[in-house]
Scaffold this active site. Structure first.
Site, PDB file in Angstrom:
ATOM      1  N   TYR A 122       0.849  -1.193   0.000  1.00 56.66           N
ATOM      2  CA  TYR A 122       0.000   0.000   0.000  1.00 56.66           C
ATOM      3  C   TYR A 122       0.882   1.241   0.000  1.00 56.66           C
ATOM      4  CZ  TYR A 122      -4.182  -2.687   1.330  1.00 56.66           C
ATOM      5  OH  TYR A 122      -5.234  -3.559   1.365  1.00 56.66           O
ATOM      6  N   TYR A 161      -0.406  -9.894   0.856  1.00 53.66           N
ATOM      7  CA  TYR A 161       0.663  -9.282   1.651  1.00 53.66           C
ATOM      8  C   TYR A 161       0.660  -9.831   3.079  1.00 53.66           C
ATOM      9  CZ  TYR A 161      -3.142  -6.166   3.147  1.00 53.66           C
ATOM     10  OH  TYR A 161      -4.328  -5.667   3.621  1.00 53.66           O
ATOM     11  N   ARG A 171      -2.614 -11.893   4.038  1.00 48.18           N
ATOM     12  CA  ARG A 171      -3.964 -11.568   3.582  1.00 48.18           C
ATOM     13  C   ARG A 171      -4.154 -12.042   2.142  1.00 48.18           C
ATOM     14  NH1 ARG A 171      -7.488  -8.139   4.873  1.00 48.18           N
ATOM     15  NH2 ARG A 171      -8.715  -9.967   4.416  1.00 48.18           N
ATOM     16  N   HIS A 174      -7.058  -8.522  -2.137  1.00 49.37           N
ATOM     17  CA  HIS A 174      -8.407  -7.951  -2.027  1.00 49.37           C
ATOM     18  C   HIS A 174      -8.405  -6.483  -2.423  1.00 49.37           C
ATOM     19  CE1 HIS A 174      -6.400  -7.234   1.858  1.00 49.37           C
ATOM     20  NE2 HIS A 174      -7.038  -6.082   1.833  1.00 49.37           N
ATOM     21  N   HIS A 176     -10.519  -3.059  -1.232  1.00 52.33           N
ATOM     22  CA  HIS A 176     -11.467  -2.497  -0.263  1.00 52.33           C
ATOM     23  C   HIS A 176     -12.541  -1.716  -1.015  1.00 52.33           C
ATOM     24  CE1 HIS A 176      -8.936  -3.194   3.369  1.00 52.33           C
ATOM     25  NE2 HIS A 176      -7.944  -3.112   2.495  1.00 52.33           N
TER      26      HIS A 176
END
Lengths: 258, 204
Positions: A122, A161, A171, A174, A176
């Site tokens: 991110y 990640y 995780r 995905h 959000h």
């Protein structure tokens, strides 16, 4: 400060399996995540312990904030054109229809997304994962649904990640999603996943939705009709926002000019 | 178009996670009206976890009627022009778990109704959003003890927990005296002895 000792995946798996077993025994279908889901460690002190209080929605709660062309530039729906160069990774389109529980389209309403880049990183300053930041990818998009409730984003397929919930925790990939319905009571923030992710069974956030059919509602489908020739792969993901009970007015049900 | 007879199953929620700060906040998100403008109020508070610790990665949204009690359906929440009141605001908490809005007092949406802000809470560690209401305290302009006492939701909540749904008026400070801005405090407790009353609406 010393690093906390993290539980191994096997311990978390055993906790999740016990919860699943108890759910199957109880036989009452659940459609939402449990807020009290200890395998997701950050939830321990952040879930209410008292039952939610039933409320009949009143005037303001029967309406939702209203967004329009003033709020969102159509270019914000393409996360691959926000910088000077092409981002790295698999270019993809995700599209679907937002409806209420009766199947009525949620028209001209805001959809916001954010995600990691292809390497699972991110842009957020708190993300410490040592994967490359892509200077051509921020990972934030917005759009308004059209007159029939459709949204559409062009982006890069995010990578999985690691995180620190337990040892070797990862995780599933995905995106959000943040949605407003036609009523305040329909407000939802969630995560869209990709079909066949090998991390599904291991992830306590995904598995906080204890019902497998409910979990499946967060998984997009690969859709070759959305895939475009020599350009991008395509995924389809429809969204249902419930909590509705206002009788819709003509403005809501007609595709008015607003 | 046919409408299915059985309601469709909802799309489940998931936590907002730790990395929403570069995506959901936007310039002016918490300023429904410019800070310090005439007639404005400050709605603020701290989000606490079950140990009483502040939650530095929560996101609070409000949705409210205008001072005349009417529901606003104006565009422009994401691109504030400084003149249009949209009734929607969003504020991420600070490292001290604090959120802040500059807004107007909501009016009663029906004659005699107790005015409130509709509130949504998101946080890392919170797997599904929570809804609540922040009622104006009896001493706020447009509010009254009678209206609060007659409110159906408040009446249905056990007395010891009712105060978790009502904002309190800040004591005046030199700054608030100079600006004339009324401060309303609404702390949110996700868990624990002072746990906020969170709401479930029909269809959830």
């Amino acid at each position: 400060m010393p690093e906390p000792v993290l539980a191994p995946q096997a311990d978390v798996d055993a906790e999740m399996a016990a919860i699943t077993g108890a759910y199957e025994q109880a036989g009452v279908v659940e459609t939402q995540p449990r807020r009290d889901y200890a395998p997701y460690r950050s939830s321990l002190l952040r879930h209410p312990t008292k039952s939610l209080h039933h409320a009949d929605p009143e005037t303001i709660e029967l309406w939702a904030p209203c967004f329009g062309p003033t709020d969102v530039d159509p270019l914000e729906a393409d996360l691959t054109v926000q910088h000077t160069g092409e981002p790295i990774g698999e270019r993809m389109v995700v599209t679907g229809r937002v409806t209420d529980g009766e199947g009525r389209p949620v028209r001209h309403q805001l959809v916001e997304i954010w995600q990691a880049n292809a390497g699972g990183r991110y842009v957020h300053k708190r993300d410490q994962h040592p994967a490359a930041v892509d200077p051509n990818f921020t990972g934030v998009g917005r759009c308004l649904t059209d007159g029939d409730g459709w949204y559409r984003f062009t982006t890069i397929k995010p990578g999985p990640y690691p995180w620190k919930n337990h040892r070797n925790a990862w995780r599933p990939a995905h995106i959000h999603f943040s949605m407003f319905g036609t009523e305040f009571t329909q407000r939802v923030v969630t995560q869209m996943y990709f079909p066949g992710d090998p991390l599904f069974a291991l992830d306590p956030i995904f598995r906080s939705i204890v019902d497998p059919a409910a979990r499946a509602r967060l998984v997009a489908s690969y859709d070759h009709d959305v895939t475009t020739h020599e350009w991008a792969t395509g995924y389809r993901w429809d969204i249902v926002l419930t909590g509705s009970n206002r009788t819709l007015t003509e403005t809501d049900t007609e595709d008015g000019d607003h | 178009m046919t409408t299915p007879s059985a309601p469709l199953a909802p799309t489940p929620g998931q936590t907002v996670g730790p990395f929403f700060h570069y995506a959901l906040p936007y310039p002016g998100d918490r300023d429904l009206v410019p800070q310090g403008s005439p007639g404005s109020v400050r709605l603020h508070g701290t989000v606490h976890d079950g140990a009483g610790a502040p939650v530095p990665d929560a996101l609070v949204e409000i949705w409210q009627a205008g001072p005349d009690g009417r529901v606003v359906q104006e565009h422009g929440s994401l691109r504030r022009d400084g003149f249009t009141f949209t009734g929607f605001g969003r504020a991420s908490t600070t490292r001290a778990g604090h959120y802040d809005f500059s807004t107007l007092l909501p009016g009663p949406t029906d004659p005699g109704a107790a005015p409130f802000f509709a509130v949504t809470v998101f946080a890392r560690g919170l797997l599904h959003r929570l809804f609540t209401r922040a009622y104006l305290p009896a001493d706020a302009p447009g509010a009254s003890a009678e209206a609060l006492a007659a409110d159906r939701l408040l009446a249905s909540v056990e007395e010891s927990r009712r105060t978790t749904l009502v904002a309190t008026t800040d004591a005046p400070t030199p700054a608030s005296a100079a600006s004339g801005v009324l401060g309303l405090r609404f702390d949110i407790h996700l868990q624990g002895g002072s746990e906020t009353v969170f709401l479930a609406y029909p269809g959830h």
